[in-house]
Each structure stands twice: as structure tokens, then as C-alpha cells.
Write an enzyme that holds these catalytic residues in place. Structure first.
Site, PDB file in Angstrom:
ATOM      1  N   SER A 170      79.417 -65.173 -33.620  1.00  0.00           N
ATOM      2  CA  SER A 170      79.242 -65.581 -32.230  1.00  0.00           C
ATOM      3  C   SER A 170      79.755 -64.508 -31.268  1.00  0.00           C
ATOM      4  CB  SER A 170      79.919 -66.932 -32.003  1.00  0.00           C
ATOM      5  OG  SER A 170      79.476 -67.522 -30.807  1.00  0.00           O
ATOM      6  N   ASP A 228      74.058 -70.621 -33.733  1.00  0.00           N
ATOM      7  CA  ASP A 228      75.372 -69.985 -33.718  1.00  0.00           C
ATOM      8  C   ASP A 228      76.019 -69.999 -35.103  1.00  0.00           C
ATOM      9  OD1 ASP A 228      78.411 -69.887 -33.255  1.00  0.00           O
ATOM     10  OD2 ASP A 228      77.619 -69.443 -31.271  1.00  0.00           O
TER      11      ASP A 228
END
Length: 798
Positions: free
Chosen positions: A96, A245
Site C-alpha cells: 500500500s 490493496d
């Protein structure tokens, strides 16, 4: 003594022995051959041990960067502190926001460069889903209206595929991923081991319910996938797989570091944590635990250390990333002595900068010589190709020109989403490959104005959009309310070329009822009955001057009808006076608009110039209350020149200061009576609220006016505004006591207007409480509360 030195001493003693030094050995051939073989073996060992320092690798140091949203930028401070203390970084993995920071470092950016980038205005815009104002493309924007919310849909799936999948627009994010990582990945054979520092990042395959490690391919795709926080940024598809993500399944990829690289020591930087158990009365906690797998925030070997920076910023608090960076730096400095005890290797700043410079020099600059497009439906996307590259056989475009054309193309309403990647070519240029997602063909725009005054108005518009070799839009909609009613239908066509051009054809019906727009603030004096109706059809073309500027030329055929009483003494049985204008107009418009909001802006510039030539036949008819009975006809030809400029020379996070000027000149001759003449004169309306009143003191053939805008921003979307203006007519229209009317003496009739407002700029439109000051009214102060935009369709010529 060092073990290697002992071995060297032993073998040198053998070489210096008497048996070797004898010039005429008394040995047999077999024994002599054996001694020579031993001698060769020992010489080899000596050479290897002597040059061992040149071949023995230092400790392999790996850095693991967790996810964590805005708090993840603490990793920048960690990298900064490690470099300042000459700790080498041989491998890097991230998830991320950790993938973003790690990929920038792996692409040869220094910690200071990464810090400067995330603190820049560009990064702040990217995190908000906006783009730099100079790259907004004014030509492709829809006509201004009062819409506050839009819904897109297809006939075959009106609801299921119409809900938004992202909170922010990803245009700038995806372009920056291409600029930062696309070039470095493509220049190094799409192998993440060939980067400045070997790199891995993690994304989530929600179908297979597992994390996926990216070690090769398009670097910008891999990082973008790893950063796709659900519902905040739209997911992307890579090789047929939809990725989200990486933090959903692996928010601290220390296992990836241990399994992917020959690492000797791991430094972890972790700002994340596992969600608390779900609670019965907390839906968010339940959804979080359904979506997210708990992560092990540990080092999978004994040789490692974890740094845990602490800051108070939340996942999406990108305004305060400097606090996170400082926390990462301070946490690392606090542990640096322990790190140095466990790591023997060092790298000097000079050597590191040299290596970084050499790597950056190996990355080819962003020069596009070919554009290829793909669409999952197999539709013709030549519009996109031709909008970016005029001639793929002869033309090349570099960084800045490419960026302008890219965002020009993205501004097309028929395009929902573009995702770009690069393919390195033999001539050191790139082929740009774009995945095109068209907007859904239908869109409904909703909005209007809700007010404590009687100007409540709704707005609705249906749009049908199609993208082929050119982009087309059919729109139909309007406003409905007591004060204002309108309908508009139009067809817009956008053609791709180096100099894009747009054409439009439209028809409009407008009606304003000023009698019903007044409130109890003015009911101590009965207002005049004033109703304006107009119908016009026309067409025009528009050309860009710059991205934020355009040129327009319109022709319109119109009919206007004004109904009014010239007295306040009337009943519902009386008939109104009427003035009808029937004619044609030609309008030339030059406009530059970089304001940050379509109403109540706090930054940017607006500059608009209009030159209008009109010709019309007047037909005025007396009503039952008129002092004279008339049926009057006359022809008029006139010019109307108007200019407006608004600029904010000072615009900061907490304070903005603007200047605003307007001017108008017309040679429209007097109509049959005073009221009809005023209704067709230009009005001084620097504040949106003035569009909802009919004030004779702000109407004249020629005027100039200006004022100041002072804005205090208490929070990100909450403003306190003070707007004050001075109005100076050159010549006014005056009514005499005997009922006649004419022109006043020059520079008579000046006035002022001011407003104090508190505004919350909600995602669906401004919510505002205002106290307006109109000094020539019997009750000069007028309070109102409004929600929405005070924006109407264009008038025919006024």
C-alpha cells in the site's frame, strides 16, 4: 590472528621450505608431480584468500514497509535516518503506502526527494482526487448548471453497476504512477530485481482470497494495485485479475522479504495494526473483519528489528504527512545505535549518490512515439489515440506536451477511466498502451437551490453519451420552481485533433418571476410584477486557446417576452404591459477559468470577455394599468461588450484574498417605457444572490464595478467570507415624476453591495448562511439560508 591470515602463513611456510627451494631435487618423477600439484593447490588458495575482500559480500540488508494510509509516510523518515547513518539498503518490500514509498526508493529517488514530493501541492491534489488546475480542460466541460450529484447507468443494469467504486478521481494518481515508475520499470526490462534496489510489493486477489507478490511486469501497475484501498480508489485489472490493496491480506510483507531475497538482516517499519474484533452494534468493524485478514507484524527470522513510528494522523489525513515523516525519522534515530551494533556494513553518501545518479541516467526520458488503446468491448478507440498523438508515424511528444494532451483526453465526459502503461522501444522512446473504460451511456444530474427565500428551484438533466471516432452527447433537462423555470436540449460533438474542436446545437426556454422571488424582508413595499420569458435556438463552435481557456462563437435566433406592471397598484384582474423582442444575435466569447470551485471560489482566476451583436424588432403593448394606450413597434440594432475578471493573488490553507471586477457597455436604444428598458439592460451581479432580485439601482447601459473577496478557511471545506463591491454607472436610466424617462447625467447613481457568509462546501454543493447588504432598499439587510448552486441557463442575449 585472523583465520585467513593463519592459513596464508601456513602455505607460505610450505613454499619457503628447503624441499621446494632445491634446484636439483633428488625426487622421482611421480613424487615431483605430486609436489607440483600440491604447490598449485596451495597457490590457488593463497590467491583466493588474498583477493577475498573483493568477492565476499557484505550483509544483505532488507527493509520492509507496512501499509497504513497517510501514516505510512513515516517510512520516508525511516529511510532518511538510515541513509544519514550510512546503513545500506539492499532489498525493499512494501504494501500500500509502503509500496509507494518503497517503489520510489527502488526507482532511484532519495528520501529527501520522496519527502519533497509527498509534501508538494501535486501530491495533495492527487490524494484528494483532483488534478493541477492548469491541466483541467475547459473546452470539454459541460455547460455550467446547478447539479450537485450525478448518477451514471446502463439500460441493462440500472442499479447494480451504477454505484460508484471509488471516492476520489484517479486521473492524477495513475498519471503520476506512470511518470514515476513506468519509465524506470520499462527501462529495466520489467524486472524488479534490476531496479536501483530490488523490490517487491503485494496486492490482493479477492477472488482467490490471497495476497499476490509482484516481482516483474509493469511497475506502475503493481504499485497502483497495491495502493487500491477499497471504495477510496477504484481497483485495476492485471492479466485478467482484479486487484485491491495489499493490506487486505498482507499488510507487513516481511515474509516476502525473507522468501524472495538472500537477506541477512531485516529492518521493519510498521505503522499498522490488526482490526479489533467485530462488535454487535458496529457495522464498520464487522465489514472490516470480513474483508481484512490479520497480519503478523513480526520478523520471520532472528536477525531483524522493527521500528514502530507513532503519529496521530488517520488513514486519509494526507494534509499532515509531515507529522508522519518526522515520527518515522525520530523513531529510527532513537534505535540507530542498536541497528549499528547489529549491522556491520556501511555505505558512504558519496558512493550511494554515485550509484543513484548512474541508475537514474539509465532510465530513458518519457518520450511517446506510439499510442495503442484497448477496450474490453472491442469498440473503436481511435478518438483516444488521435487526441494524444496526431501522427504515430512521424510525431513524438515529450513529458509536458504528453501530459497536456493526456488530461485533455481524460476530460472527455464519454471517458470514465484510462489506465496507461509503457513499452520500451528500440529507439529509446516508448509506446503508450492505454486501457480505455468508457463512461456508462446514461447519466442523470440532480441539483438546484433550497432557500429560506422563495427561490427554491430543482434541477434535473438526462445525458446520453457515446464515444466512437468522435465523442457525442445529447442532453435534455431543466429547472423547475416558482422563481425560475427552464428547459434545455442540446447536442454536443467533440472532435479529436491537435487543436480539438467542439460543436453544439441547442434550444432553450427560460422564465424568471421576480415578483415571487421577494421575501418578507421587503414586503413593507409591494414589489412590482416582473416576469421575463424567452425562447431561443442556436448553435456554436468552441476552440481551446490553452487548457483553461477557450474561444466560442454562437449564433442564436430568439424571442423574448417581458410582462410587467409599471405600478404597484394592480389586482389579479388587471392585464400586464408586454414587450416582445424578436431577432438574432451573434456572440463571441473569450474565457479563461481556473477557479477552484464553480461558485464561491477561493483560488484561481476567471477572465471573460464577451462581444455581442444583436438585431431585433420590438413590439410593446399596453396593459390595463398603463397611463397610455399603445401598440408600439420599433427596430433595434446594438452592440453589447462585457468583461469580468476575478483573481486570488493570495490563497493559502487558512486565508484567501481576491479581487473581482466587472464592466459593461451597450448602445441599446431606449425601448417604449422605463420598465421595458431596464429589463433589457445589463445588470451588475457580482454575487450569485443578485441574480434572484430585480434591483433597478444595479442596471444601466454602461457601468464599471469591483470589489474584494476576503475568505477565512476555518477548516478544509468551511469558509467565512466577506465580499464587498462598489458599483459605478457611467450613464443610468432615470424615471421622471411625470412618467417620462431618459438618461441621467454621467456618473450618477453609484451604489454598493456587500455580503457576509458562512459556507460549508459539502460534496453535494455549498450550504450557506448569508447576510446581504443592499443599501438603497428600505430594509437594507437581508438574511438567507441556502443549499445548492445559484446557476441558471444562459440568457438569449442579456
Amino acid at each position: 590472528m585472523d583465520p585467513a591470515a593463519k592459513v596464508l602463513q601456513k602455505h607460505r611456510a610450505f613454499l619457503n621450505s628447503r624441499e621446494i627451494k632445491q634446484k636439483k631435487p633428488r625426487l622421482g618423477k611421480k613424487k615431483l608431480l605430486l609436489i607440483l600439484m600440491q604447490l598449485a593447490k596451495r597457490l590457488t588458495i593463497i590467491l583466493l584468500l588474498s583477493f577475498a575482500p573483493l568477492f565476499v559480500q557484505s550483509q544483505g540488508i532488507g527493509v520492509v514497509l507496512s501499509g497504513g494510509g497517510a501514516s505510512g509516510f513515516a517510512h520516508i523518515g525511516v529511510l532518511k535516518a538510515l541513509e544519514e547513518n550510512n546503513i545500506p539498503i539492499n532489498y525493499i518490500t512494501g504494501t500500500s503506502s509502503g509500496a509507494l514509498v518503497g517503489a520510489m526508493y527502488a526507482s532511484g529517488y532519495s528520501p529527501q526527494e520522496i519527502e519533497d514530493y509527498v509534501l508538494s501541492n501535486k501530491f495533495q491534489l492527487m490524494s484528494q482526487g483532483a488534478i493541477e488546475q492548469r491541466y483541467e480542460f475547459l473546452l470539454r466541460e459541460d455547460n455550467e448548471n446547478a447539479s450537485g450529484i450525478s448518477f451514471s447507468f446502463s439500460i441493462d443494469s440500472i442499479f447494480s453497476k451504477s454505484l460508484p467504486t471509488n471516492f476520489i478521481r484517479p486521473e492524477l494518481l495513475d498519471f503520476e504512477m506512470l511518470r514515476l515508475f513506468g519509465v524506470s520499470g520499462a527501462s529495466h526490462t520489467y524486472n524488479f530485481d534490476s531496479l536501483f534496489v530490488p523490490f517487491r510489493c503485494v496486492a490482493s486477489d479477492i477472488v482467490a482470497k490471497k495476497g499476490v507478490v509482484f516481482s516483474n511486469g509493469q511497475l506502475n501497475e503493481a504499485v497502483r494495485a497495491s495502493m487500491t484501498f477499497p471504495f477510496y480508489v477504484n481497483p485495476i485489472r492485471i492479466n485478467g485479475v482484479l486487484y485491491f490493496d495489499g493490506g487486505l491480506y498482507n499488510n507487513f510483507p516481511s515474509d516476502v522479504m525473507y522468501n524472495s531475497f538472500p537477506v541477512d538482516f531485516i529492518i521493519g517499519s510498521n505503522v499498522s495494526y490488526n482490526a479489533a474484533p467485530p462488535r454487535e452494534d458496529d457495522l464498520i468493524s464487522q465489514l472490516t473483519n470480513m474483508l481484512v485478514t490479520h497480519t503478523s507484524f513480526k520478523i520471520p527470522c532472528e536477525s531483524g528489528i522493527i521500528i514502530e513510528p507513532k503519529s496521530n494522523i488517520s488513514t486519509f489525513d494526507f494534509d499532515d504527512v509531515d507529522e508522519a515523516i518526522d515520527a518515522g525519522y525520530e523513531s529510527t534515530i532513537a534505535m540507530i545505535d542498536s541497528i549499528k551494533l547489529m549491522i556491520d556494513s556501511r555505505i558512504s553518501s558519496e558512493e550511494l549518490n554515485k550509484r543513484r545518479t548512474e541508475f537514474r541516467a539509465s532510465v530513458h526520458p518519457l518520450i511517446i512515439s506510439e499510442v495503442n488503446t484497448t477496450n474490453k468491448n472491442g469498440l473503436d478507440e481511435s478518438y483516444v489515440r488521435k487526441s494524444i498523438l496526431k501522427n504515430k508515424k512521424t510525431e513524438t511528444i515529450a513529458d509536458m506536451r504528453f501530459k497536456r494532451r493526456y488530461f485533455r483526453t481524460y476530460a472527455t465526459p464519454q471517458i470514465k477511466y484510462l489506465f496507461p502503461t509503457l513499452e520500451a522501444k528500440a529507439d529509446s522512446t516508448y509506446a503508450l498502451n492505454i486501457k480505455v473504460t468508457e463512461a456508462k451511456p446514461f447519466r442523470i444530474d440532480l441539483g438546484g437551490i433550497i432557500s429560506t427565500r422563495a427561490i427554491n428551484t430543482g434541477f434535473i438533466q438526462l445525458n446520453y453519451m457515446r464515444l466512437d471516432r468522435f465523442a457525442s452527447t445529447i442532453q435534455a433537462g431543466g429547472y423547475f420552481g416558482k422563481f425560475y423555470n427552464s428547459g434545455r436540449a442540446n447536442i454536443d460533438l467533440h472532435f479529436p485533433s491537435y487543436y480539438p474542436i467542439s460543436a453544439s446545437f441547442y434550444g432553450v426556454i427560460n422564465r424568471w418571476d421576480y415578483f415571487k422571488s421577494f421575501t418578507t424582508f421587503f414586503d413593507d413595499e409591494k414589489p412590482s410584477f416582473l416576469v421575463q420569458n424567452e425562447v431561443y435556438v442556436g448553435g456554436g463552435i468552441k476552440l481551446p486557446i490553452f487548457n483553461n481557456s477557450k474561444f466560442g462563437l454562437d449564433y442564436r435566433h430568439f424571442e423574448t417576452q417581458d410582462r410587467y406592471y409599471q405600478t404597484t397598484d394592480f389586482t389579479n384582474k388587471d392585464t400586464t404591459d408586454r414587450t416582445i423582442l424578436f431577432g438574432n444575435t451573434l456572440i463571441l466569447t473569450l474565457e479563461h477559468n481556473s477557479l477552484n470551485r464553480k461558485q464561491w471560489a477561493t483560488a484561481g482566476t476567471l477572465a471573460q470577455f464577451k462581444a455581442i451583436y444583436s438585431g431585433a424588432q420590438e413590439h410593446s403593448l399596453a396593459g390595463s394599468t398603463s397611463l397610455e394606450n399603445y401598440d408600439y413597434r420599433n427596430g433595434h440594432h446594438w452592440f453589447n461588450i462585457r468583461g469580468e475578471i476575478q483573481n486570488f493573488p493570495l490563497s493559502t490553507k487558512y486565508f484567501s484574498f481576491g479581487i473581482h471586477g466587472l464592466a459593461s457597455i451597450t448602445n441599446l436604444s431606449l425601448l417604449k417605457n422605463y420598465t421595458a428598458t431596464l429589463l433589457n439592460m445589463n445588470a451588475f451581479q457580482p454575487l450569485p444572490d443578485l441574480q434572484t432580485y430585480f434591483f433597478s439601482e444595479y442596471r444601466s447601459p454602461q457601468y464599471v464595478g469591483g470589489g474584494l473577496n476576503i475568505i477565512f478557511s476555518l477548516r478544509k471545506n468551511i469558509d467565512i467570507r466577506v465580499d464587498g463591491y462598489w458599483y459605478q454607472p457611467f450613464i443610468s436610466i432615470t424615471k421622471n415624476d411625470d412618467g417620462t424617462f431618459g438618461y441621467s447625467k454621467p456618473f450618477k447613481g453609484e451604489s454598493q453591495v456587500a455580503s457576509l457568509s458562512a459556507i460549508y462546501h459539502s460534496p453535494l454543493g455549498p450550504i450557506r448562511a448569508s447576510l446581504n447588504y443592499f443599501p438603497k432598499q428600505k430594509t437594507p439587510l437581508a438574511f438567507q439560508f441556502t443549499y445548492g448552486f445559484i446557476i441558471f441557463h444562459e440568457r438569449a442575449f442579456r
